[in-house]
Design an enzyme around this catalytic site. Structure first.
Site, PDB file in Angstrom:
ATOM      1  N   GLU B  51       0.842  -1.187  -0.316  1.00  0.00           N
ATOM      2  CA  GLU B  51      -0.261   0.541  -0.263  1.00  0.00           C
ATOM      3  C   GLU B  51       1.230   0.972   0.365  1.00  0.00           C
ATOM      4  O   GLU B  51       0.378   2.040  -0.131  1.00  0.00           O
ATOM      5  CB  GLU B  51      -1.194   0.224   1.211  1.00  0.00           C
ATOM      6  CG  GLU B  51      -1.861  -0.664   1.179  1.00  0.00           C
ATOM      7  CD  GLU B  51      -1.608  -2.710   1.993  1.00  0.00           C
ATOM      8  OE1 GLU B  51      -0.310  -2.322   2.158  1.00  0.00           O
ATOM      9  OE2 GLU B  51      -2.806  -3.020   1.542  1.00  0.00           O
ATOM     10  N   GLN B 114      -8.715  -6.678  11.184  1.00  0.00           N
ATOM     11  CA  GLN B 114      -7.211  -6.123  11.013  1.00  0.00           C
ATOM     12  C   GLN B 114      -9.282  -4.622  10.791  1.00  0.00           C
ATOM     13  O   GLN B 114      -8.782  -3.271  10.665  1.00  0.00           O
ATOM     14  CB  GLN B 114      -8.278  -6.125   9.042  1.00  0.00           C
ATOM     15  CG  GLN B 114      -7.151  -7.462   9.209  1.00  0.00           C
ATOM     16  CD  GLN B 114      -7.235  -7.334   7.630  1.00  0.00           C
ATOM     17  OE1 GLN B 114      -8.622  -7.700   6.790  1.00  0.00           O
ATOM     18  NE2 GLN B 114      -6.340  -7.921   7.023  1.00  0.00           N
ATOM     19  N   LYS B 163     -17.519  -1.553   5.605  1.00  0.00           N
ATOM     20  CA  LYS B 163     -17.907  -2.171   4.861  1.00  0.00           C
ATOM     21  C   LYS B 163     -19.589  -1.939   4.743  1.00  0.00           C
ATOM     22  O   LYS B 163     -20.301  -2.096   3.681  1.00  0.00           O
ATOM     23  CB  LYS B 163     -17.732  -3.374   4.979  1.00  0.00           C
ATOM     24  CG  LYS B 163     -17.563  -4.611   3.905  1.00  0.00           C
ATOM     25  CD  LYS B 163     -16.876  -6.258   4.315  1.00  0.00           C
ATOM     26  CE  LYS B 163     -16.929  -6.708   2.933  1.00  0.00           C
ATOM     27  NZ  LYS B 163     -16.368  -8.166   3.202  1.00  0.00           N
TER      28      LYS B 163
END
Lengths: 159, 581
Positions: B51, B114, B163
């Protein structure tokens, strides 16, 4: 030198974190901070008392203005304004000292808000000097606990 | 009638509405819904191999094109891997929008798999950030994010999207404009201040223009040139300002500061007027602050009011957009045929202070001539992207920059590992242009995994490694200021070396890795250069190759960057060359 700064900010989560993070990162020294809602639901107002030179203060105002959540920064140190903070002081008091303490509190237009066997709780509102004086006078009796709010301030008249 | 869309669909549509063409991103659990929609979209999507590589590539793309860079990462480690890239972009005012996935709203704050508080983490290193709390807000937040990133003094904005927000359906409409109560950049400079500045300029006998990256961001290079030429003012630029003013011009003084030219640092120190444009008086620029430009009055033009008076007291501040202000200023300054100190400046210039031997002392390559060779072969038209360290300073000193956005480097944060991925972003944004990465052997290894990105996308970046087998800039400081105690800066060092060693020699172990073998493993052509006469032909082969190409140049191991203002020293106290022993 001490300055009083009024900051209008968005009333949303994380705003205080942004401001606190800015102060710690840039090394500004806050003496007190109080925050609460204003007459507008979506705006909160923070009153800050900060120490530093004129130059430090100028940089602080500019850095605050850079935050997207900050709407307005006003340095009201030299404006005619009313300012108050409040304190609760729990002080040792038995039958022999209680009435003396009540007298002192009366003179300062404070209030006794709780009485226990061996202590009383005093509520006092005023400018910094007044609260300091009250604290000094109660000191000899034995202060058990003290809590005070940050200062809030508003300029007089229009504006 | 408005159509109902999921958050992920809104994301894709909003990016199209913002004119985004290219996305740098790395998928993961919490960005799955977005990646599913990207599968059917027309965006060019570049997959980095870390990333951090992704965000630096987006940064290079943004700096070289002037567009806002876009990067996507998943939650937790994906998001925290963006941190260095955000800080890099923030320091150099680069417009970026970083999107991170986040665990579903109902799991926030539970230490879910996460989960990382990336809005909390990135608060001090972004211009602003958002945690999206309702799908209804998503389109408006994306609009705001692009608006904030690209306007005023640009900077990175992070948008954290749980999400569930991506999966929920709402009616979609994209706002044409947003009005942010707490964000109103001031573009127009105060006319009275401009008038005062013009008067000062007209009276000045020894003026200097000090131009920073803000000139490039504002697109004000031609206005800067006009001012310099009309009033005959010599121009020095900062590291990030290189390219804002044509260095081939007679009025150019080159870069100022710690490794700046003699003429630039002496001119600043003796000027009676400094016109600072789009810059921020960084410590690497000013040297010892008390002794910076003592004889000068200072005009400071910048869009960020907080930069005015931050480090140096300013006589005439002008807050606003550099381009507009210079345009107004140009109308008011009087034309001059020369200034009071042209001959003095010429004297300083004649000292030609950039010290780099033709051939290194021990027969190894010298870095300066390699860079001059690149300049000559590309006729000064290449993008030059650097990592951080000695080679970065040589790149600043030896290439003659003539266009804005041509020189891409991490100035404020000094991020090793920035250059290589950034060069890939530059190439993605400028498909036909020659792009050179100048790297050190230390920095290159900080994001070496992006060789895969270069190879798979056939990005024809020419990588030139200035291989001195040391962390050269740190070694230089150790040599000059710490009695040559080379603590942890030798990259050849192995576990069985003596505990202290400051003498590189013939018997030293081989450098790890062998860069050309690494390149070959990725299918990238590479050569190692040891002889000065091989430099030009090798560069020609690199340029002729349609794909990426790596040149491992073995340069003099203990070459130093000069001139140098010692840390804490004044600009006029430059060390010009190696003390002979």
């Amino acid at each position: 030198m001490k300055h009083t700064v009024a900051v209008q900010v968005a009333n949303e989560s994380g705003v205080l974190a942004r401001i606190a993070s800015l102060f710690s990162r840039r090394g500004f020294n806050i003496e007190s901070l109080s925050v609460g809602q204003t007459e507008k639901e979506d705006v909160s107002r923070i009153t800050l008392v900060v120490c530093g030179s004129q130059r430090v203060l100028e940089q602080l105002e500019k850095q605050l203005n850079k935050l997207i959540v900050v709407y307005k920064v006003s340095n009201i140190t030299n404006d005619p304004a009313v300012s108050r903070s409040m304190a609760f002081i729990k002080v040792r008091a038995d039958y022999s000292t209680r009435s003396e303490i009540i007298q002192i509190v009366d003179v300062f237009r404070g209030e006794i808000v709780d009485v226990a066997n061996d202590s009383v709780m005093v509520e006092i509102t005023g400018d910094e000097g007044k609260i300091n004086a009250m604290e000094e006078l109660l000191e000899p009796y034995g202060i058990i606990e003290l809590v005070r709010t940050g200062k809030i301030a508003m300029t007089r008249g229009k504006k | 009638m408005t159509k109902r869309c999921t958050g992920a669909e809104i994301f894709v549509k909003s990016l199209s509405r913002e004119g985004v063409e290219t996305i740098f991103g790395y998928p993961g659990g919490t960005v799955l819904p977005i990646y599913d929609k990207l599968y059917d979209s027309d965006f060019e999507h570049i997959l980095p191999h870390h990333e951090q590589g992704g965000i630096h590539a987006a940064d290079g793309y943004a700096r070289s094109t002037g567009k806002t860079g876009v990067v996507i990462a998943t939650s937790g480690p994906g998001a925290t891997n963006l941190v260095t890239g955000l800080a890099t972009a923030y320091m150099d005012s680069v417009p970026l929008v970083a999107f991170t996935g986040q665990v579903p709203s109902h799991m926030l704050g539970t230490d879910a798999f996460q989960e990382a508080d990336i809005t909390g983490i990135s608060m001090p290193i972004t211009k602003h950030n958002y945690l999206v709390q309702k799908t209804e807000n998503l389109a408006r937040i994306i609009k705001k994010a692009f608006h904030i990133a690209g306007s005023g003094r640009p900077g990175p904005v992070l948008v954290d999207i749980p999400k569930d927000i991506m999966m929920q359906e709402v009616e979609f409409s994209y706002p044409d404009r947003v009005d942010l109560r707490g964000y109103k950049p001031n573009y127009r400079g105060h006319p009275l201040q401009i008038k005062k500045a013009a008067e000062k300029i007209n009276q000045s006998r020894k003026p200097v223009l000090y131009a920073g990256g803000g000139v490039i961001i504002s697109g004000a290079s031609s206005e800067l040139r006009q001012l310099a030429e009309k009033a005959q003012i010599p121009v020095t630029t900062t590291l990030t300002g290189l390219g804002a003013f044509d260095e081939r011009s007679r009025l150019s003084l080159g870069m100022l500061g710690m490794h700046g030219s003699t003429e630039a640092n002496m001119a600043i120190s003796h000027a009676d007027l400094i016109i600072a444009v789009g810059c921020r008086f960084d410590d690497r620029v000013t040297g010892k602050l008390d002794e910076f430009a003592q004889e000068a009055e200072i005009i400071h033009i910048d869009i960020d009011p907080a930069e005015v008076g931050k480090r140096v007291a300013i006589d005439i501040p002008i807050v606003g957009d550099v381009k507009g202000i210079l345009t107004e200023l140009n109308k008011k300054v009087t034309e001059k045929s020369g200034n009071g100190w042209g001959s003095q400046i010429q004297e300083w210039k004649d000292m030609d202070c950039r010290k780099c031997s033709e051939i290194g002392e021990n027969g190894r390559l010298s870095p300066g001539p390699i860079i001059e060779e690149i300049d000559s072969l590309t006729e000064g038209e290449a993008f030059i992207v650097t990592e951080v360290g000695q080679h970065q300073m040589w790149a600043a000193q030896f290439f003659k920059y003539s266009h804005p956005r041509q020189f891409i480097t991490s100035g404020g944060l000094g991020t090793m590992g920035y250059g290589f991925p950034a060069s890939l972003g530059v190439q993605v944004g400028n498909k036909e242009a020659p792009v050179f990465l100048l790297a050190g052997d230390g920095s290159f290894q900080m994001n070496i995994q992006e060789l895969a990105t270069a190879a798979k996308n056939n990005l024809p970046v020419k990588m030139v490694i200035f291989n001195n087998q040391y962390l050269g800039m740190v070694r230089q400081w150790q040599e000059m200021f710490l009695d040559k105690r080379y603590s942890s800066t030798c990259l050849r060092r192995r576990a069985d070396c003596p505990p202290r060693c400051s003498e590189p020699g013939e018997d030293c172990p081989e450098m790890i890795p062998e860069f050309i073998k690494v390149a070959e493993a990725y299918g990238i052509k590479a050569e190692k250069i040891t002889e000065p006469e091989d430099v030009r032909p090798a560069l020609e082969r690199a340029l002729a190759e349609p794909g990426p190409y790596l040149l491992d140049c073995l340069i003099e191991v203990e070459e130093n960057v000069f001139p140098m203002v010692p840390p804490g020293g004044s600009l006029y106290e430059m060390i010009l060359e190696e003390e002979s022993e």
